[in-house]
Design a protein around this motif. Structure first.
Motif, PDB file in Angstrom:
ATOM      1  N   UNK A 132       0.408  -5.769   6.791  1.00 22.07           N
ATOM      2  CA  UNK A 132       0.543  -5.857   8.247  1.00 22.07           C
ATOM      3  C   UNK A 132       1.503  -6.981   8.583  1.00 22.07           C
ATOM      4  N   UNK A 133       2.383  -6.720   9.557  1.00 26.18           N
ATOM      5  CA  UNK A 133       3.363  -7.706   9.982  1.00 26.18           C
ATOM      6  C   UNK A 133       2.703  -8.621  10.998  1.00 26.18           C
ATOM      7  N   UNK A 134       2.295  -9.818  10.559  1.00 23.49           N
ATOM      8  CA  UNK A 134       1.597 -10.770  11.429  1.00 23.49           C
ATOM      9  C   UNK A 134       2.519 -11.948  11.699  1.00 23.49           C
ATOM     10  N   UNK A 135       2.986 -12.052  12.942  1.00 25.84           N
ATOM     11  CA  UNK A 135       3.935 -13.105  13.296  1.00 25.84           C
ATOM     12  C   UNK A 135       3.231 -14.433  13.582  1.00 25.84           C
ATOM     13  N   UNK A 136       4.001 -15.514  13.431  1.00 27.17           N
ATOM     14  CA  UNK A 136       3.582 -16.835  13.899  1.00 27.17           C
ATOM     15  C   UNK A 136       3.722 -16.862  15.417  1.00 27.17           C
ATOM     16  N   UNK A 149      -3.238 -14.775  12.289  1.00 29.35           N
ATOM     17  CA  UNK A 149      -2.962 -13.549  13.040  1.00 29.35           C
ATOM     18  C   UNK A 149      -3.325 -12.305  12.237  1.00 29.35           C
ATOM     19  N   UNK A 150      -3.063 -12.335  10.928  1.00 23.86           N
ATOM     20  CA  UNK A 150      -3.401 -11.172  10.103  1.00 23.86           C
ATOM     21  C   UNK A 150      -4.913 -10.986  10.031  1.00 23.86           C
ATOM     22  N   UNK A 212      -2.811   9.810  -4.576  1.00 19.23           N
ATOM     23  CA  UNK A 212      -2.919   8.371  -4.788  1.00 19.23           C
ATOM     24  C   UNK A 212      -1.606   7.659  -4.501  1.00 19.23           C
ATOM     25  N   UNK A 213      -0.478   8.356  -4.693  1.00 19.03           N
ATOM     26  CA  UNK A 213       0.822   7.750  -4.420  1.00 19.03           C
ATOM     27  C   UNK A 213       0.958   7.343  -2.948  1.00 19.03           C
ATOM     28  N   UNK A 214       0.214   7.982  -2.068  1.00 20.31           N
ATOM     29  CA  UNK A 214       0.245   7.604  -0.660  1.00 20.31           C
ATOM     30  C   UNK A 214      -0.128   6.131  -0.500  1.00 20.31           C
ATOM     31  N   UNK A 215      -1.007   5.647  -1.353  1.00 19.28           N
ATOM     32  CA  UNK A 215      -1.421   4.245  -1.334  1.00 19.28           C
ATOM     33  C   UNK A 215      -0.572   3.407  -2.288  1.00 19.28           C
ATOM     34  N   UNK A 216      -0.410   3.883  -3.502  1.00 22.04           N
ATOM     35  CA  UNK A 216       0.226   3.082  -4.538  1.00 22.04           C
ATOM     36  C   UNK A 216       1.707   2.855  -4.287  1.00 22.04           C
ATOM     37  N   UNK A 217       2.358   3.772  -3.573  1.00 18.94           N
ATOM     38  CA  UNK A 217       3.799   3.659  -3.329  1.00 18.94           C
ATOM     39  C   UNK A 217       4.121   3.115  -1.937  1.00 18.94           C
ATOM     40  N   UNK A 218       3.094   2.696  -1.198  1.00 24.31           N
ATOM     41  CA  UNK A 218       3.319   1.965   0.050  1.00 24.31           C
ATOM     42  C   UNK A 218       3.351   2.778   1.320  1.00 24.31           C
ATOM     43  N   UNK A 219       3.183   4.103   1.252  1.00 25.59           N
ATOM     44  CA  UNK A 219       3.297   4.929   2.465  1.00 25.59           C
ATOM     45  C   UNK A 219       2.222   4.594   3.494  1.00 25.59           C
ATOM     46  N   UNK A 220       1.017   4.292   3.038  1.00 21.18           N
ATOM     47  CA  UNK A 220      -0.074   4.028   3.970  1.00 21.18           C
ATOM     48  C   UNK A 220       0.253   2.858   4.888  1.00 21.18           C
ATOM     49  N   UNK A 221       1.073   1.920   4.430  1.00 16.99           N
ATOM     50  CA  UNK A 221       1.397   0.739   5.224  1.00 16.99           C
ATOM     51  C   UNK A 221       2.701   0.853   6.007  1.00 16.99           C
TER      52      UNK A 221
END
Length: 342
Positions: A132-136, A149-150, A212-221
């Motif tokens: 998650x992109x959590x800014x200052x 923030x995260x 599983x690649x949906x999670x392991x390869x970063x798509x979920x995020x």
């Protein structure tokens, strides 16, 4: 459809977030999933994360006033209700289900013991498992660091999942209300009076298998909430076919899945990212209208959508050039030289 300047602003924000996520350890998040999977039950290794079908789709379609708008939020299936422009509730819920599959056997409940923030006693934390992109945020009464923030993003997401009857807080009212929270059934059938504990689905339970690649390869995020739920819909359309070809009608998309036409139109970026192949309906215009409606002699005028093996590719590497292309041209297109197979 948003105007060109609005779309360009959204794409720029998405590119900025992607850059920040990569700098902030997105690869470490995926490594965390791999490590979590490695400690999992042998029956899950090399397999998929199974979601109950009612998480995505009503068994009986609900009537809709306007097919374009889908169902009112309170009548949508759980997955569609988690679509929101801000927050990480939908993303977090899928990661929770992934963790449950890693740490519990089919048919069993999942005893969540993963803390929100990392500590020296636990190998995993939800902060480490969510990209998650959590800014200052400077100024104001308090100066919130990206870490704070995260953590806030995650706790707010947990509250939303609680409100949607997808988890419960057994320690609510204590100094640590989120500790050892419990998942409720992903069917969305729980009520305040009768919560249904989540159990990992068995293979015979009606559902869809998320690679599983949906999670392991970063798509979920990295997919947007609408893109994620639309991708899950296309998984269902292909894995649980209702028609002799992979398509969904407007009535099915709205009444079964609860999705608006805007969510359906995410087939364009999903195709550009290489996750699906789209065979456009011949007589359909870009605005969704038809030429000589009904002249295809019984063949519904709907896009045919097939899954590809693009899910096995690194999500960040697949998405970034597509976003740059859209920023330059205003159109979704698959980069030249990108080969995916159905």
């Amino acid at each position: 459809m948003p105007n060109r300047s609005t779309a360009a602003d959204k794409i720029k924000a998405r590119l900025d977030a992607l850059t920040a996520l990569r700098r902030g350890g997105l690869s470490d998040v995926s490594l965390g999933y791999l490590n979590l999977l490695g400690q999992g039950k042998s029956s899950h290794r090399g397999k998929a994360v199974r979601l109950r079908r009612t998480y995505l789709r009503h068994d009986v379609p609900r009537p809709v006033e306007r097919e374009r708008n889908g169902l009112p939020r309170e009548e949508q299936p759980p997955a569609a209700r988690l679509i929101a422009p801000r927050g990480v509730a939908g993303r977090l819920h899928l990661v929770l289900l992934f963790a449950a599959h890693c740490q519990a056997s089919p048919g069993r409940q999942w005893p969540n013991r993963i803390p929100i923030e990392p500590d020296s006693t636990q190998p995993f934390s939800w902060m480490g498992l969510i990209g998650a992109h959590a800014r200052h945020t400077p100024g104001g009464r308090r100066v919130a660091s990206p870490r704070v923030n995260k953590a806030r993003q995650i706790t707010e997401a947990l509250k939303k999942l609680r409100d949607q009857k997808l988890l419960e807080f057994p320690n609510e009212g204590t100094s640590r209300p989120f500790r050892d929270f419990r998942l409720l059934c992903d069917s969305g059938a729980s009520t305040d009076a009768a919560p249904i504990p989540y159990t990992v689905p068995r293979a015979a339970d009606p559902g869809i298998d998320v690679p599983l690649h949906f999670f392991l390869r970063g798509w979920v995020n990295l997919l947007t909430p609408s893109e994620t739920v639309a991708y899950l819909m296309w998984l269902d359309v292909n894995q649980n076919p209702v028609h002799d070809e992979p398509y969904v009608t407007g009535v099915e998309r709205a009444g079964h899945f609860g999705l608006s036409r805007d969510a359906y139109e995410t087939h364009e970026p999903l195709h550009a990212f290489g996750l699906i192949d789209v065979e456009p309906a011949l007589l359909r215009h870009e605005d969704g209208k038809y030429t000589d409606y009904g002249t295809q002699s019984g063949r519904p005028i709907c896009h045919r959508v097939a899954l590809t093996n693009g899910i096995t590719r690194n999500a960040a590497d697949s998405i970034e050039p597509v976003l740059h292309e859209f920023a330059a041209t205003g159109r979704w297109s698959r980069p030249l030289g990108t080969r995916v197979y159905s």
